[in-house]
Design an enzyme around this catalytic site. Sequence first.
Site, short mmCIF file in Angstrom:
data_model
loop_
_atom_site.label_atom_id
_atom_site.label_comp_id
_atom_site.label_asym_id
_atom_site.label_seq_id
_atom_site.Cartn_x
_atom_site.Cartn_y
_atom_site.Cartn_z
N PHE A 6 16.75 36.28 4.72
CA PHE A 6 16.29 36.43 6.02
C PHE A 6 17.23 36.00 6.98
O PHE A 6 17.95 35.41 7.00
CB PHE A 6 14.93 35.50 6.16
CG PHE A 6 13.88 35.60 5.13
CD1 PHE A 6 12.77 36.25 5.38
CD2 PHE A 6 14.05 35.01 3.89
CE1 PHE A 6 11.72 36.18 4.52
CE2 PHE A 6 12.97 35.05 3.08
CZ PHE A 6 11.74 35.54 3.12
N ASP A 7 17.06 37.11 8.22
CA ASP A 7 17.65 36.36 9.47
C ASP A 7 16.84 35.14 10.11
O ASP A 7 15.64 35.11 9.39
CB ASP A 7 17.50 37.62 10.61
CG ASP A 7 18.12 37.29 11.64
OD1 ASP A 7 18.99 36.27 11.78
OD2 ASP A 7 17.94 37.96 12.70
N PHE A 8 17.28 34.54 11.15
CA PHE A 8 16.20 33.35 11.65
C PHE A 8 15.74 33.85 12.66
O PHE A 8 14.38 33.88 12.62
CB PHE A 8 17.05 32.16 11.68
CG PHE A 8 16.44 31.10 11.82
CD1 PHE A 8 15.82 30.25 10.97
CD2 PHE A 8 16.53 30.44 13.35
CE1 PHE A 8 14.98 29.09 11.25
CE2 PHE A 8 15.79 29.33 13.73
CZ PHE A 8 15.11 28.68 12.83
#
Length: 312
Positions: A162-164
């Site tokens: 995941f990106d944040f």
Amino acid sequence: MAFQIEHKLVIGVSSSALFDLSASHQVYLDSGPEEYRKYQEAHINEILPRGVAFPFIRRFLTINRHFPRQAPVEVVLFSRNSPETGLRVMRSIAHYGLDITRASFMSGKSPYAYLPAFNVSLFLSANEEDVKNAIAADYPAGLVLPSQIVDDEADEELRVAFDFDGVIADDESELVFKRDGIDEFHAHETLHMARPHQPGPLADMFQKLALMQRMQEREQRRDPAYKKIVRIAIITARSAPAHERVVTTLKSWGVSADETFFLGGMDKARVLSVFRPHIFFDDQLTHLKSAPGGTIPMVHVPFGIANRRPTA
């Protein structure tokens, strides 16, 4: 006791994400719905090729085999097909041994309005309009981008990255960065490092995957030979001092990732090529176009400031 659907991690997947429907979709585009219906009926016993999301979905469903008493995950099929034209999809699901029993057939309409009814924490589709409409309605959704399909069946581990900002968390900080630049972004994050972010579109999915981590840890305490099957990574362009707010946010939710990377703007492909996720979620298309060789399944989450058209 098995989890009820209200407590499961439920992923909704469109037939276009799960299978390669390019041939039948071309019939629809060239000849219309009636010829499409005839084509699907004529090819009903031909198994559909695997789609971009297939390796991820197949591994995701194996979680229930490791935790049969709780059965904590479920996949629901969402399709624009009618039940009649959708028979080929369901037969393909059975052929591959995918434990998918619930389905929604919309006969040409978008299925996104029904996501809350099935407690969906993620809707995966190759239909851009459906995904954008779902996000606009505050439902968690991602657009599956074209890529080569690599499914090593000897690799039983499920790796999710995941990106944040704009994915797990909201886009508050991204807004500061876009508006005021990197220096103001760092100043903002330093000032608010003790204040958790509000949840982003895939926060619920991330938190429920983190529950799988705790279940695995309990199994390891019971059986030291137990091998974890789920690994989660956060891969963000942030760097120090902006990293502290990520930690604060996750701690406030009582969750964590197995691996977290603060890249400071470095090309994410450098880490992705080592972690080799079965799916990677990012809100910015520029980060999703840098995958090495196009073999990592990429999902665009069209949420927040990064996906708004600039006003004149």
